[in-house]
Design an enzyme around this catalytic site. Structure first.
Site, mmCIF file in Angstrom:
data_model
loop_
_atom_site.group_PDB
_atom_site.id
_atom_site.type_symbol
_atom_site.label_atom_id
_atom_site.label_comp_id
_atom_site.label_asym_id
_atom_site.label_seq_id
_atom_site.Cartn_x
_atom_site.Cartn_y
_atom_site.Cartn_z
ATOM 1 N N CYS A 70 0.847 -1.192 0.000
ATOM 2 C CA CYS A 70 0.000 0.000 0.000
ATOM 3 C C CYS A 70 0.887 1.249 0.000
ATOM 4 C CB CYS A 70 -0.900 -0.003 1.243
ATOM 5 S SG CYS A 70 -2.061 1.390 1.273
ATOM 6 N N ASP A 94 0.443 3.747 1.738
ATOM 7 C CA ASP A 94 0.421 4.309 3.097
ATOM 8 C C ASP A 94 1.848 4.552 3.614
ATOM 9 O OD1 ASP A 94 0.261 4.384 6.090
ATOM 10 O OD2 ASP A 94 -1.865 4.014 5.692
ATOM 11 N N ARG A 112 3.028 4.594 6.403
ATOM 12 C CA ARG A 112 3.446 3.835 7.588
ATOM 13 C C ARG A 112 3.887 2.415 7.293
ATOM 14 N NH1 ARG A 112 -2.168 4.916 10.405
ATOM 15 N NH2 ARG A 112 -2.714 4.438 8.241
ATOM 16 N N HIS A 124 -2.300 -3.987 4.999
ATOM 17 C CA HIS A 124 -2.093 -3.620 6.403
ATOM 18 C C HIS A 124 -3.428 -3.312 7.060
ATOM 19 C CE1 HIS A 124 -2.626 0.839 5.921
ATOM 20 N NE2 HIS A 124 -2.398 0.504 4.675
ATOM 21 N N CYS A 145 -6.149 0.074 6.967
ATOM 22 C CA CYS A 145 -5.924 0.635 5.632
ATOM 23 C C CYS A 145 -7.091 1.567 5.252
ATOM 24 C CB CYS A 145 -5.801 -0.490 4.604
ATOM 25 S SG CYS A 145 -5.452 0.103 2.933
#
Ligand code: CO
Length: 215
Positions: A43, A45, A47, A99, A102
């Site tokens: 992803c 993202d 993080r 994750h 998400c």
């Protein structure tokens, strides 16, 4: 100069210096070429950085990231990355890493129209629809999103196995394994969900390709 921006340039200088300090040939060696064993599909993202969460170094992992780690066979960006990673770099493992928590998965569960991304998230709505009986039965929305995250990863692993690129590699004797992971933002740990090995019989017959000869 904007501090947030300047931080990046300073960070880069610090990075280059410390790598060189530990190993004077670090960049010289990397500049000669790459031979990564892994392709990471994760992803976007911020993080879930591929190298950091797997404790790997530059040169070890070929990376593709998009919103909610979706594998779409008409996405020329992902398919180009996949073909290059499998047929040229000859990676041994492909990891699809979703994750928990998400935002893309959560948005796909709702009915709000956000914009362009709605078209992308449609692929996850389709995963929901195909598993709606199981998902609707989970009352807690966070738990439902967690399960959809897992089902999404499993679907994307299967999408890779359905691709001609992977099946051709298997046909040619290149045993690339496709793994599905979910990363926990709370724990920093990954959970392995599923692995598809060199066996196209895992995939429904309609998706199997037949190749005339190895090439
Ligand atoms: Co995400």
């Amino acid at each position: 100069m904007d501090k947030a921006y300047q931080k990046l340039i300073l960070g880069n200088r610090k990075f280059a210096m410390s790598k060189k300090y530990d190993n004077p040939d670090y960049f010289k060696k990397l500049s000669l070429g790459q031979k990564p064993d892994y392709l990471w599909i994760g992803c976007s993202d911020s993080r879930v950085p591929a190298n950091e969460v797997t404790n790997t170094e530059s040169g070890e992992m070929f990376v593709h990231r998009n919103i909610a780690n979706v594998v779409v066979h008409t996405d020329f960006n992902l398919m180009s990355v996949l073909e290059y990673a499998v047929h040229v770099l000859q990676v041994k493992h492909i990891i699809v890493c979703g994750h928990y928590g998400c935002g893309g998965v959560r948005a796909a569960m709702g009915n709000t129209a956000y914009g362009l991304v709605d078209n992308w998230l449609r692929h996850i709505k389709d995963v929901y629809y195909r598993n709606s009986q199981e998902l609707d039965a989970i009352e807690n929305l966070d738990k439902r999103a967690d399960r959809l995250t897992e089902l999404n990863v499993i679907t994307q692993v299967r999408n890779l196995a359905k691709s001609k690129i992977i099946q051709k590699a298997w046909h040619n004797g290149h045993h690339v394994a496709v793994h599905g992971w979910v990363y926990g933002l709370n724990s920093g740990l990954v959970t392995e969900l599923q692995t598809v090995y060199d066996d196209k019989n895992d995939i429904e017959a309609i998706y199997r390709y037949e190749f005339d000869e190895p090439h």
